[in-house]
Design a protein around this motif. Structure first.
Motif, short mmCIF file in Angstrom:
data_model
loop_
_atom_site.label_atom_id
_atom_site.label_comp_id
_atom_site.label_asym_id
_atom_site.label_seq_id
_atom_site.Cartn_x
_atom_site.Cartn_y
_atom_site.Cartn_z
N GLY A 36 82.41 91.85 59.52
CA GLY A 36 82.80 93.11 58.93
C GLY A 36 82.03 94.26 59.54
O GLY A 36 81.01 94.07 60.23
N ALA A 37 82.50 95.48 59.29
CA ALA A 37 81.85 96.67 59.85
C ALA A 37 80.44 96.82 59.29
O ALA A 37 79.54 97.28 60.00
CB ALA A 37 82.69 97.90 59.53
N GLY A 38 80.23 96.41 58.06
CA GLY A 38 78.90 96.51 57.45
C GLY A 38 77.88 95.64 58.17
O GLY A 38 76.74 96.06 58.41
N TRP A 39 78.29 94.42 58.52
CA TRP A 39 77.38 93.51 59.24
C TRP A 39 77.06 94.04 60.62
O TRP A 39 75.91 93.96 61.08
CB TRP A 39 77.98 92.12 59.35
CG TRP A 39 77.88 91.34 58.09
CD1 TRP A 39 78.89 91.02 57.24
CD2 TRP A 39 76.69 90.78 57.51
NE1 TRP A 39 78.41 90.31 56.18
CE2 TRP A 39 77.06 90.14 56.32
CE3 TRP A 39 75.36 90.77 57.89
CZ2 TRP A 39 76.13 89.49 55.51
CZ3 TRP A 39 74.43 90.12 57.08
CH2 TRP A 39 74.82 89.50 55.91
N LEU A 41 77.05 97.19 61.54
CA LEU A 41 76.16 98.34 61.37
C LEU A 41 74.74 97.88 61.06
O LEU A 41 73.77 98.41 61.61
CB LEU A 41 76.69 99.24 60.25
CG LEU A 41 75.89 100.51 59.96
CD1 LEU A 41 75.87 101.40 61.19
CD2 LEU A 41 76.48 101.24 58.78
N LEU A 42 74.59 96.89 60.19
CA LEU A 42 73.28 96.37 59.84
C LEU A 42 72.58 95.79 61.07
O LEU A 42 71.39 96.04 61.31
CB LEU A 42 73.41 95.31 58.75
CG LEU A 42 72.11 94.64 58.31
CD1 LEU A 42 71.19 95.66 57.65
CD2 LEU A 42 72.39 93.49 57.38
#
Length: 61
Positions: A36-39, A41-42
């Motif tokens: 996902g985009a969150g992963w 970014l993290l």
């Protein structure tokens, strides 16, 4: 006799050209779900912090 050979070859070629070419079905492996985009970014933030830490330590020495 040669006519028999020609007919045999012609029949074999015709059978090959019209065959379905069916092969045994190989099951397709399920693809892993995408990150996902969150992963992403993290991971980018963590990599940036690690690179910044290395540069800071090298600068202070």
């Amino acid at each position: 006799m040669p006519e028999d050979h020609e007919k045999l070859v012609a029949d074999a070629l015709r059978a090959q050209a019209t065959s379905s070419g069916a092969h045994p079905h190989l099951p397709v492996r399920r693809a892993r779900p995408a990150l996902g985009a969150g992963w992403v970014l993290l991971l980018a933030v963590l990599l940036g912090l690690a690179a910044g830490t290395v540069v800071a330590v090298m600068t202070l020495r």
